[in-house]
Design a protein around this motif. Sequence first.
Motif, PDB file in Angstrom:
ATOM      1  N   ASP A   1       0.838  -1.201   0.000  1.00  0.00           N
ATOM      2  CA  ASP A   1       0.000   0.000   0.000  1.00  0.00           C
ATOM      3  C   ASP A   1       0.874   1.251   0.000  1.00  0.00           C
ATOM      4  O   ASP A   1       1.980   1.251   0.528  1.00  0.00           O
TER       5      ASP A   1
ATOM      6  N   ILE B   1       0.627   5.267   1.227  1.00  0.00           N
ATOM      7  CA  ILE B   1      -0.294   5.997   2.111  1.00  0.00           C
ATOM      8  C   ILE B   1       0.123   7.451   2.295  1.00  0.00           C
ATOM      9  O   ILE B   1       1.263   7.816   2.033  1.00  0.00           O
TER      10      ILE B   1
ATOM     11  N   MET C   1      -6.135   8.132   7.131  1.00  0.00           N
ATOM     12  CA  MET C   1      -5.049   7.584   6.322  1.00  0.00           C
ATOM     13  C   MET C   1      -5.608   7.261   4.937  1.00  0.00           C
ATOM     14  O   MET C   1      -6.529   6.453   4.805  1.00  0.00           O
TER      15      MET C   1
ATOM     16  N   TYR D   1      -3.576   0.889  -3.050  1.00  0.00           N
ATOM     17  CA  TYR D   1      -2.859  -0.316  -3.466  1.00  0.00           C
ATOM     18  C   TYR D   1      -2.681  -0.136  -4.963  1.00  0.00           C
ATOM     19  O   TYR D   1      -3.668  -0.035  -5.692  1.00  0.00           O
TER      20      TYR D   1
ATOM     21  N   TYR E   1      -2.091  -6.844   1.267  1.00  0.00           N
ATOM     22  CA  TYR E   1      -1.667  -6.612   2.657  1.00  0.00           C
ATOM     23  C   TYR E   1      -1.835  -7.944   3.375  1.00  0.00           C
ATOM     24  O   TYR E   1      -2.954  -8.456   3.462  1.00  0.00           O
TER      25      TYR E   1
ATOM     26  N   HIS F   1      -3.209  -9.750   9.129  1.00  0.00           N
ATOM     27  CA  HIS F   1      -2.717  -9.021  10.304  1.00  0.00           C
ATOM     28  C   HIS F   1      -3.884  -8.620  11.191  1.00  0.00           C
ATOM     29  O   HIS F   1      -5.045  -8.725  10.806  1.00  0.00           O
TER      30      HIS F   1
ATOM     31  N   ASP G   1      -5.023  -5.117  13.252  1.00  0.00           N
ATOM     32  CA  ASP G   1      -4.628  -3.696  13.274  1.00  0.00           C
ATOM     33  C   ASP G   1      -4.026  -3.326  14.627  1.00  0.00           C
ATOM     34  O   ASP G   1      -3.000  -2.657  14.707  1.00  0.00           O
TER      35      ASP G   1
ATOM     36  N   ILE H   1     -13.283   2.224   7.603  1.00  0.00           N
ATOM     37  CA  ILE H   1     -12.696   2.363   6.265  1.00  0.00           C
ATOM     38  C   ILE H   1     -13.775   2.805   5.272  1.00  0.00           C
ATOM     39  O   ILE H   1     -14.880   2.246   5.263  1.00  0.00           O
TER      40      ILE H   1
ATOM     41  N   TYR I   1     -14.418   3.205   1.185  1.00  0.00           N
ATOM     42  CA  TYR I   1     -13.849   2.773  -0.104  1.00  0.00           C
ATOM     43  C   TYR I   1     -14.309   3.686  -1.247  1.00  0.00           C
ATOM     44  O   TYR I   1     -15.415   4.210  -1.234  1.00  0.00           O
TER      45      TYR I   1
ATOM     46  N   LEU J   1     -11.216  -7.717   0.712  1.00  0.00           N
ATOM     47  CA  LEU J   1     -10.823  -7.719   2.128  1.00  0.00           C
ATOM     48  C   LEU J   1     -11.449  -8.963   2.746  1.00  0.00           C
ATOM     49  O   LEU J   1     -12.657  -9.170   2.633  1.00  0.00           O
TER      50      LEU J   1
ATOM     51  N   HIS K   1      -7.324  -9.914   9.534  1.00  0.00           N
ATOM     52  CA  HIS K   1      -7.839  -9.666   8.176  1.00  0.00           C
ATOM     53  C   HIS K   1      -6.680  -9.489   7.204  1.00  0.00           C
ATOM     54  O   HIS K   1      -5.536  -9.279   7.600  1.00  0.00           O
TER      55      HIS K   1
ATOM     56  N   VAL L   1      -5.795  -8.081   2.883  1.00  0.00           N
ATOM     57  CA  VAL L   1      -6.244  -7.528   1.598  1.00  0.00           C
ATOM     58  C   VAL L   1      -5.634  -8.407   0.516  1.00  0.00           C
ATOM     59  O   VAL L   1      -4.414  -8.508   0.415  1.00  0.00           O
TER      60      VAL L   1
ATOM     61  N   ARG M   1      -6.420   0.677  -6.018  1.00  0.00           N
ATOM     62  CA  ARG M   1      -7.482   0.458  -5.030  1.00  0.00           C
ATOM     63  C   ARG M   1      -7.333   1.483  -3.912  1.00  0.00           C
ATOM     64  O   ARG M   1      -6.342   1.475  -3.209  1.00  0.00           O
TER      65      ARG M   1
ATOM     66  N   TRP N   1      -8.956   5.363  12.658  1.00  0.00           N
ATOM     67  CA  TRP N   1      -9.085   4.441  13.795  1.00  0.00           C
ATOM     68  C   TRP N   1      -9.608   5.237  14.980  1.00  0.00           C
ATOM     69  O   TRP N   1      -9.079   6.322  15.296  1.00  0.00           O
TER      70      TRP N   1
HETATM   71  O1  LIG Z   1      -8.035  -1.728   2.650  1.00  0.00           O
HETATM   72  C1  LIG Z   1      -8.608  -2.649   3.259  1.00  0.00           C
HETATM   73  O2  LIG Z   1      -9.640  -3.210   2.842  1.00  0.00           O
HETATM   74  C2  LIG Z   1      -8.051  -3.131   4.572  1.00  0.00           C
HETATM   75  N1  LIG Z   1      -6.823  -2.463   4.876  1.00  0.00           N
HETATM   76  C3  LIG Z   1      -6.130  -2.860   5.961  1.00  0.00           C
HETATM   77  O3  LIG Z   1      -6.472  -3.793   6.669  1.00  0.00           O
HETATM   78  C4  LIG Z   1      -4.957  -2.095   6.384  1.00  0.00           C
HETATM   79  N2  LIG Z   1      -4.604  -2.255   7.622  1.00  0.00           N
HETATM   80  N3  LIG Z   1      -3.541  -1.627   8.143  1.00  0.00           N
HETATM   81  C5  LIG Z   1      -2.782  -0.751   7.408  1.00  0.00           C
HETATM   82  C6  LIG Z   1      -1.675  -0.120   7.987  1.00  0.00           C
HETATM   83  C7  LIG Z   1      -0.905   0.752   7.234  1.00  0.00           C
HETATM   84  C8  LIG Z   1      -1.201   0.989   5.887  1.00  0.00           C
HETATM   85  C9  LIG Z   1      -2.317   0.370   5.292  1.00  0.00           C
HETATM   86  C10 LIG Z   1      -3.110  -0.515   6.068  1.00  0.00           C
HETATM   87  C11 LIG Z   1      -4.261  -1.212   5.515  1.00  0.00           C
HETATM   88  O4  LIG Z   1      -4.646  -1.058   4.336  1.00  0.00           O
END
Ligand SMILES: O=C(O)CNC(=O)c1n[nH]c2ccccc2c1=O
Length: 214
Positions: free
Chosen positions: A76, A78, A121, A125, A132, A135, A137, A149, A151, A165, A196, A198, A205, A211
């Motif tokens: 990703d 960011i 943030m 992608y 991703y 992991h 979070d 999130i 989209y 996801l 979860h 990606v 994307r 958060w």
């Molecule tokens: O985009 C998504 O559907 C889920 N996305 C994630 O889980 C996600 N989780 N933790 C991050 C930490 C740093 C930079 C990007 C991410 C990140 O896209």
Amino acid sequence: REQYLSILRSRFKVLAQYVVDCLTKYGICVIDKFLGEVTGHEILKEVLQLSSAGVMRQGQLVHGPSSSSNKYIRGDMITWVDGTEPRSENIHFLISCMDAVMLQCADKLEMYRINERTKAMVACYPGRKTRYVRHVDNPNGDGRCITCIYYLNENWDVRQHGGLLRIYPEGSDRVASIEPKFDRLLFFWSDRRNPHEVEQSFRERYAITVWYYD
Ligand SMILES: O=C(O)CNC(=O)c1n[nH]c2ccccc2c1=O
Ligand SMILES: [Fe+2]
């Protein structure tokens, strides 16, 4: 404008009850058509401007397929925005709408006293199989309790573009598969209840994540 905002507020009140019920029951909540086409497109335009302005920092380095020449591929990309930046009024509006929903939820999610959040943030992608890895979070109680999130991907087709996801709710054999659809809003617990990942994306994307802390 005032009338518009009061309509929004009453709508967020209804949405908040739905979010609380879903989070309590499943730990995950999806809301489609959160802001509507017009606003969604305004936000997308601002995000694409950020991207073309080159402010999206290269994402984390991940091991590429060993066969490929460049051993690493960028995951990703960011950048963080707080919505006060110039030409990001619509991103700011999105953040304030996320806050409006969360504010209504806060007093219903009794186990949490949600009262602050991170900046937003903006993640991209870049396609080319970027993903991703699985992991959590917030695995070690850093205070983040809800991941939110939004989209921005129009006409996203998972079969062609990937980028699904997958959430694996702890203690259940069910997997949640969430398409990164345009104008879709997603909430889920940020802790170990929701590992979860990606999946590989084959098209750019975009998503905006906030958060919430308690
Ligand atoms: O985009 C998504 O559907 C889920 N996305 C994630 O889980 C996600 N989780 N933790 C991050 C930490 C740093 C930079 C990007 C991410 C990140 O896209
Ligand atoms: Fe994540």
